[in-house]
Motif scaffolding. Structure first.
Motif: not given
Ligand code: ASP
Length: 439
Positions: A36, A47, A49, A115, A169, A183-186
């Motif tokens: 990530s 973060k 991102t 990423e 991601f 978001r969180g797609g990794s």
């Molecule tokens: N960096 C991206 C986020 O914060 C994706 C990830 O961390 O999975 O959403």
């Protein structure tokens, strides 16, 4: 063969990077690594991102974004220096990012760089090949993942490399631009890579030692879930338990690849296994409890409703026309209840009520608010007598009034509606009766 994904907190600084390096090097089977972007180093940190999104917004407004760019750069430089990677630099990449922000700012491109750059550092640090997901992960013209093309192209590239780093991601849109997952797609990227290379396991490393039976903000020191099935996880995460991106299970699930949630800060912990099916007992009949507050129930009454064909469809039409998705639909002989999220519903409530009157001609409609839903989930419930009995007697002893009950036909979960203000008490009572008394 293992595919390993590391979340933002596992890669927030050089110290965390070193832990990750040790974890990867300690097992030769850990061949494909998905990083990530650097996450928070401390609780009120930002973060990377989020910094990238902010930079893009400024660039789009034509404002000066150089300070934010500097801050982003310093996050990566801190990692590179801390790892002692002399001779490694991201100069060329930062030049390109700056140019793109000036000429054609785009939020997906900007966010994906977190990423991308972390992946470049990781590949150099480990001595692994860097593979850009821009050439491996494809979205179709509706913006959804193009499964077939993605698996084919990813497989082609992965078979050529024994050890590789693939940033999480993002991928490529149908018109050739960088496109991110939500978001969180990794987590999703890791799952795709695991499916493409037919991994034996998809390890997802984060900052907790797996899933807990209940939310630790409500229940003190809840027990950990050792093994959970994909379906149980779906039930729990839809009710608010979140560790993994909700789309992350599908690619691996189709191939029966288990996911192992692990803790970068406690690599000795076994974590939680997410599997297709298991003969392992949970130990406590239930696997997990999750819930959310702020639902509304719309109660619709009509005499002889049970014999009127098409009544349900007309009622649901009223919700569909107003773009509201419903959560549950318990019904009686002359009543039907539609449970919806308050935040989606409240603004449109009068429009929905008049649409129901117009379409379905009910006798009356009542709306109740401040409803919380609790899902008690467990594959063990099917074969255990008295689970529902225990839940309801625990709630009665805790003086919680039950407003709604819904048991799915899969017997995997029981949904209980209580008043918002009873939510925490109810969760605690259910946890205690199933877990605490068994410990
Ligand atoms: N960096 C991206 C986020 O914060 C994706 C990830 O961390 O999975 O959403």
């Amino acid at each position: 063969m293992k595919v390993v994904k590391f979340g933002g907190s596992s890669l927030a600084n050089a110290e965390q990077f070193k832990k990750v390096g040790d974890i990867i090097r300690s097992d030769k089977a850990r061949r494909y690594v998905i990083p990530s972007a650097p996450g928070k180093r401390f609780s009120d940190d930002t973060k990377v991102t989020d910094l990238l999104y902010r930079m893009e917004e400024l660039a789009k407004e034509g404002e000066d974004f150089s300070e934010v760019l500097k801050e982003i750069r310093s996050r990566f430089d801190e990692i590179i220096e801390g790892l002692g990677m002399t001779g490694f630099s991201l100069d060329a990449q930062f030049e390109e990012i700056e140019k793109k922000m000036k000429e054609d700012p785009d939020p997906d491109y900007a966010a994906s760089r977190g990423e991308h750059l972390n992946g470049r550092i990781m590949a150099a640090y480990l001595g692994y090949t860097f593979l850009d997901p821009f050439d491996m992960i494809f979205f179709d013209d509706e913006g959804t993942l193009d499964d077939r093309k993605t698996l084919r192209e990813a497989r082609k590239r992965l078979t050529k490399e024994q050890y590789a780093v693939i940033p999480g991601f993002y991928g490529r849109s149908h018109d050739g631009k960088v496109k991110t997952f939500s978001r969180g797609g990794s987590d999703v990227t890791g799952s795709i890579v695991a499916a493409a290379c037919h991994a034996d396991v998809y390890e997802n490393w984060t900052d907790v030692s797996g899933f807990l039976v209940a939310d630790p903000r409500i229940i003190k020191n809840p027990a950990r879930i050792e093994t959970i099935t994909y379906r149980e996880l779906r039930e729990l995460s839809y009710m608010g338990a979140s560790v993994l991106h909700e789309e992350a299970i599908f690619p691996v699930r189709r191939q029966g690849i288990p996911i192992n949630i692990r803790n970068t800060n406690r690599p000795e912990d076994v974590g939680t296994w997410i599997v297709e099916s298991t003969a392992q007992k949970t130990g406590y009949v239930i696997t997990g409890i999750a819930g959310r507050k702020d639902f509304c129930a719309v109660l619709i009454y009509k005499d002889m409703m049970n014999s009127e064909i098409g009544f349900g469809r007309k009622v649901l039409q009223a919700f569909e026309d107003n773009q509201i998705s419903f959560e549950h639909m318990p019904s009686g002989i002359d009543t039907m209840t539609i449970v919806v999220h308050a935040d989606e519903f409240i603004e449109k409530e009068q429009r929905v009520v008049s649409a129901i009157h117009r379409l379905a001609k009910p006798d009356s409609i009542e709306i109740e608010s401040d409803l919380a839903l609790i899902a008690v989930v467990g594959r063990g419930m099917k074969s255990t007598r008295g689970t529902a009995g225990r839940i309801f007697s625990a709630l009665a002893h805790a003086h919680v009034n039950v407003r709604m009950i819904d048991q799915g036909s899969s017997e995997l979960n029981i949904i209980i509606g209580v008043e918002n203000r009873d939510f925490e008490t109810a969760l605690q009572a259910i946890y205690d009766i199933f877990v605490l008394t068994q410990l």
